[in-house]
Design an enzyme around this catalytic site. Sequence first.
Site, PDB file in Angstrom:
ATOM      1  N   ALA A   9      36.873  23.492 -36.795  1.00 32.35           N
ATOM      2  CA  ALA A   9      36.206  22.863 -37.172  1.00 32.35           C
ATOM      3  C   ALA A   9      34.852  22.633 -37.551  1.00 32.35           C
ATOM      4  O   ALA A   9      34.669  22.699 -35.970  1.00 32.35           O
ATOM      5  CB  ALA A   9      37.183  21.304 -37.901  1.00 32.35           C
ATOM      6  N   ALA A  15      30.442  16.927 -34.102  1.00 32.90           N
ATOM      7  CA  ALA A  15      31.464  17.891 -32.745  1.00 32.90           C
ATOM      8  C   ALA A  15      31.548  18.940 -33.803  1.00 32.90           C
ATOM      9  O   ALA A  15      31.836  18.906 -34.815  1.00 32.90           O
ATOM     10  CB  ALA A  15      32.441  17.170 -31.964  1.00 32.90           C
ATOM     11  N   LYS A  40      36.527  19.672 -28.067  1.00 38.05           N
ATOM     12  CA  LYS A  40      35.784  19.451 -28.487  1.00 38.05           C
ATOM     13  C   LYS A  40      34.716  19.109 -28.234  1.00 38.05           C
ATOM     14  O   LYS A  40      34.563  18.622 -27.354  1.00 38.05           O
ATOM     15  CB  LYS A  40      36.573  17.888 -29.148  1.00 38.05           C
ATOM     16  CG  LYS A  40      35.596  17.140 -30.643  1.00 38.05           C
ATOM     17  CD  LYS A  40      36.222  15.659 -30.568  1.00 38.05           C
ATOM     18  CE  LYS A  40      35.731  15.127 -31.261  1.00 38.05           C
ATOM     19  NZ  LYS A  40      36.060  13.443 -31.748  1.00 38.05           N
ATOM     20  N   ASP A  79      41.174   5.287 -37.682  1.00 34.68           N
ATOM     21  CA  ASP A  79      41.296   6.103 -39.220  1.00 34.68           C
ATOM     22  C   ASP A  79      42.659   6.828 -39.687  1.00 34.68           C
ATOM     23  O   ASP A  79      41.993   8.083 -39.431  1.00 34.68           O
ATOM     24  CB  ASP A  79      39.542   6.553 -38.838  1.00 34.68           C
ATOM     25  CG  ASP A  79      39.491   7.740 -40.467  1.00 34.68           C
ATOM     26  OD1 ASP A  79      39.499   7.579 -41.157  1.00 34.68           O
ATOM     27  OD2 ASP A  79      38.717   8.762 -40.037  1.00 34.68           O
TER      28      ASP A  79
END
Length: 452
Positions: A122, A127, A143, A281
């Site tokens: 991703a 990041a 990350k 989140d």
Amino acid sequence: MPARSDRHWPKLVQHTMQGFLRFNTTVFKASPALLRCAMERRPPTPRELRALFESLGTTYIKLGQFIASSPSFFPADYVAEFQHCLDRTPNLPFPIIANIIESELGGTIQQTFRSVDPEPLASASIAQVHAGILLDGREVVLKVQKPAVEQIINTDLNTAFLVARILEIVSPVLTKSAITDIIEELHQSMIAECDFIKEAHNLDTFNAFISDHQIESVFAPRPIAAASTRRLLTMDRVHGQPITQLVNSDPATTTLNQHALLNALHVWFLSLTQCSFCHGDLHSGNMLVQPNGRVAFIDFGMVGKIEPSVWVAVLDLYQGIRAADAEAIAGAMVSVGMTKRSVDKALLAKDLSIVFDIEAQFTGAQSDSEHLLEKDAQRQLSALISVATRHGIRFPSAFTLLLKQLLYFDRYLDLLAPGTDLFNGDFFDFGSLSLSDFYQALGDDTHTNINA
């Protein structure tokens, strides 16, 4: 002392130049659109503003997402448009990522990792994430913070703060300091997300909370301290599927998935009172379900501790929404909202009833798309906030974000465990926390007999 100050000069000059270049880039990209709007004597349309924000990158994408999640502050058409402002950016070439990893670890990649996959899993604004294997054979994810992210955030938000302050001075329509307060809040949040040492600590703290309560159904990845720094976070790799992708399964798998969701939500509620923070989140993509039904909570960059009064008000409002009780919702809105004038609660309840009549037209076939589920939750939240705004009520940003989280949970339950109520006795009484215990832990005794 002079020698020590001299050593800081090269970095200070570098940061100043980076800030100057970033400011010029922002002005260069924004000027055509803003000049066109000025010549046509109109504000930018929602689509124009979103396109501009996405072209400006990191900070403005985050600001767009903040707009999307703050219907109490921004017009409904802008809130709706910024729902499409996704935190996805082009991949950085792996040599750049490799240089960052080696710089952070003070050695070659091969000294710590058997391998690191050059293809990212991703890439977001802050990041980029890569899969890797440690020397001992463990699968991990890395990350990696992108170059100069903190300098870009500081430059962008200082510029945005200055523009907002000017707008507040020249525009009588804007509430004094409303926009600048939002920018300050966003600034603090984004800088906190840049500190991966804090995120690693959050992972350790959450796993300690899980261990202390002997919870086996939920866990978080373990950070690898020897391979983590402020700009590099290495943690165990978790394999699983986002929780909303587990629909239309065979009966046995469906039951497993229902329990996985209920366990995940129960642990999240438990963390409100028993952990030093809650995940801030927890959308379905941050709840990964494994084949055995265990759920991994991931992405602990955004966490928070919520004041009990805010939680009580949010829960009251949520239960009013579930029951379509306009008077209960009106009461909750008035109790927590900020207003400079008296509110006619009866008239507010009447307007809310109209909202529920309109909402009924949207009921129908369920969707297994996370985006559509969460867009539906945002639409309902925007409608409620719009009514409150017309009555002069403005909510704290934490209130609207928490309510949106509950509306997300509501839709996940409708999808995976239809008929389940978050606040019935069965849901809250399969672990160590009942609903009455929850309210008492929040320090509110007025709700202890609810659902009795």
